[in-house]
Design an enzyme around this catalytic site. Structure first.
Site, short mmCIF file in Angstrom:
data_model
loop_
_atom_site.label_atom_id
_atom_site.label_comp_id
_atom_site.label_asym_id
_atom_site.label_seq_id
_atom_site.Cartn_x
_atom_site.Cartn_y
_atom_site.Cartn_z
N TYR A 58 24.47 -22.97 -14.55
CA TYR A 58 23.07 -23.21 -14.87
C TYR A 58 22.90 -23.15 -16.38
O TYR A 58 22.87 -22.09 -16.98
CB TYR A 58 22.17 -22.18 -14.19
CG TYR A 58 22.19 -22.23 -12.68
CD1 TYR A 58 22.71 -23.32 -11.99
CD2 TYR A 58 21.69 -21.17 -11.92
CE1 TYR A 58 22.74 -23.36 -10.61
CE2 TYR A 58 21.70 -21.20 -10.54
CZ TYR A 58 22.23 -22.29 -9.89
OH TYR A 58 22.25 -22.32 -8.52
N HIS A 127 30.77 -21.50 -5.88
CA HIS A 127 29.62 -22.40 -5.99
C HIS A 127 29.75 -23.60 -5.05
O HIS A 127 28.78 -23.99 -4.41
CB HIS A 127 29.46 -22.87 -7.43
CG HIS A 127 28.07 -23.24 -7.79
ND1 HIS A 127 27.57 -23.18 -9.06
CD2 HIS A 127 27.04 -23.68 -7.03
CE1 HIS A 127 26.31 -23.55 -9.08
NE2 HIS A 127 25.97 -23.87 -7.85
N PRO A 207 13.85 -23.02 -0.54
CA PRO A 207 13.12 -22.72 0.70
C PRO A 207 11.75 -23.37 0.75
O PRO A 207 11.15 -23.45 1.82
CB PRO A 207 13.00 -21.20 0.67
CG PRO A 207 13.00 -20.85 -0.77
CD PRO A 207 13.96 -21.82 -1.41
N LEU A 208 11.29 -23.88 -0.39
CA LEU A 208 10.01 -24.60 -0.44
C LEU A 208 10.23 -26.10 -0.60
O LEU A 208 9.31 -26.82 -0.98
CB LEU A 208 9.14 -24.06 -1.59
CG LEU A 208 8.82 -22.57 -1.52
CD1 LEU A 208 7.99 -22.14 -2.72
CD2 LEU A 208 8.11 -22.23 -0.22
N GLY A 209 11.43 -26.55 -0.29
CA GLY A 209 11.69 -27.99 -0.38
C GLY A 209 11.50 -28.54 -1.77
O GLY A 209 10.95 -29.63 -1.94
N ARG A 210 11.95 -27.77 -2.80
CA ARG A 210 11.78 -28.16 -4.20
C ARG A 210 10.31 -28.39 -4.54
O ARG A 210 9.98 -29.26 -5.35
CB ARG A 210 12.63 -29.39 -4.53
CG ARG A 210 14.13 -29.13 -4.36
CD ARG A 210 14.98 -30.33 -4.77
NE ARG A 210 16.40 -30.00 -4.72
CZ ARG A 210 17.15 -30.10 -3.64
NH1 ARG A 210 16.64 -30.54 -2.52
NH2 ARG A 210 18.42 -29.77 -3.66
N GLY A 211 9.46 -27.62 -3.89
CA GLY A 211 8.02 -27.70 -4.16
C GLY A 211 7.24 -28.49 -3.14
O GLY A 211 6.01 -28.39 -3.07
N PHE A 212 7.94 -29.27 -2.32
CA PHE A 212 7.23 -30.13 -1.36
C PHE A 212 6.39 -29.31 -0.39
O PHE A 212 5.24 -29.66 -0.09
CB PHE A 212 8.25 -30.97 -0.58
CG PHE A 212 7.73 -32.34 -0.20
CD1 PHE A 212 8.20 -33.46 -0.85
CD2 PHE A 212 6.79 -32.50 0.80
CE1 PHE A 212 7.72 -34.73 -0.50
CE2 PHE A 212 6.33 -33.75 1.15
CZ PHE A 212 6.79 -34.87 0.49
#
Length: 331
Positions: A58, A127, A207-212
């Site tokens: 990262y 990874h 877990p939030l679908g990249r914000g979706f």
């Protein structure tokens, strides 16, 4: 807010029920403000969130350095997870090339320890699977590092059931990190039963679908350059339209319960099993506090059934990565 605790694996690793994914503080989701990122990390500790996820890749390296600066005066209050196994030259990652040779793993760990300003890594992940190096070799060298006190627990990211079994036979695996959420259910047929059988924890990323699933979404082309969602097939064209429709149940349930959509998505994960600790990523305190509050949300059996049925595997349109990234996943 009092965050509950959960165990990952059977080796003694106990963490807050919701963790913090730190990648976005250094890459993939547009620019970040370091002062706000560090304030977010410190606020997490205040609220009982003690589990932080990073990787040498990262940045590369800059995210580990950020956590090192943030936690150097409170190391005993945090659980640090990092990942090694990609190949780097002159400070740059060499595409998706992997290197999990034991000597490379040892060298990578020394770099991680230096950047994190610590003498041990709490949870060390591979990874991505290195198809050139037997997974037993990675598990074996990490087992040696555990005995030497440089690593406490072993984990893997995105490996399949067969390799998980092979690694666990060499050294106990405490956690598997993989993408898993209401709209990405790929683990359910083959991986989830193995985790339960072997007593391995699950750490879902995105877990939030990249914000979706948090409701803050735009089409791929509307995100700025450098934002990974520009190349996410699920955000593109007809896929985007279909996925907005599929996710409607999350937004409707959140409105009915007077909570936020992302909190429903995280609560769904937490209700899926006590061995699951999601790592939603954020670089802002307000979003952090929203995410941690999901630990207190209770969903009924009917709620869970409705969410399961509405977003059953195959409902969401588009792969979760472009083809060249999907090729690195062990499924």
């Amino acid at each position: 807010m009092t965050l509950s605790k959960r165990r990952l694996g059977n080796q003694g690793l106990e963490v807050g029920a919701v963790a913090l994914g730190c990648m976005g503080m250094s890459q993939s989701y547009g620019p970040a403000d370091e002062a706000e990122s560090i304030a977010t990390l410190h606020r997490a500790v205040e609220l009982g969130c003690n589990f932080f996820d990073t990787a040498e890749g990262y940045g590369p390296y800059t995210n580990e350095e950020l956590l090192g600066r943030a936690f150097k005066d409170r190391r005993d209050s945090v659980i640090l997870a990092t990942k090694v196994g990609f190949r780097f030259e002159n400070g740059r990652q060499v595409g998706a090339e992997t290197d999990s040779r034991p000597e490379a793993v040892r060298a990578a760990v020394e770099g991680c320890l230096q950047r994190l300003q610590t003498d041990h890594i709490d949870l060390l992940y591979q990874h991505r699977l290195d198809r050139k190096v037997p997974i037993e070799e990675f598990a074996g060298v990490v087992g040696d590092l555990v005995r030497e006190g440089k690593v406490r627990y072993l984990g893997f990211s995105e490996i399949g059931a067969a390799n998980l079994r092979r690694a666990h036979a060499v050294h106990p695996v405490s956690a598997l990190q993989s993408e898993y959420s209401l709209w990405e259910r790929n683990l359910e047929p083959d991986i989830m039963p193995v985790l339960e059988e072997l007593g391995i924890g699950l750490v879902p990323f995105c877990p939030l679908g990249r914000g979706f699933l948090a409701g803050s979404v735009m089409r791929a082309e509307d995100y700025p350059e450098g934002d990974t969602r520009r190349i996410d097939p699920r955000y593109q064209g007809e896929n985007y339209d279909a996925n907005v429709k599929a996710a409607r149940i999350v937004f409707d349930m959140a409105e009915a319960k007077s909570v936020k959509p992302g909190q429903i998505a995280l609560a769904w994960l937490l209700h899926k099993g006590d061995h699951i600790v999601p790592i939603p990523g954020t670089k802002r305190r307000t979003h952090l506090e929203d995410n941690l509050a999901a630990d207190a949300i209770r969903l009924t059996a009917d709620d869970m059934r409705a969410l399961d049925d509405a977003l059953v595997a195959g409902t969401v349109a588009g792969n979760r990565y472009p083809d060249f990234v999907m090729a690195t996943i062990d499924r």
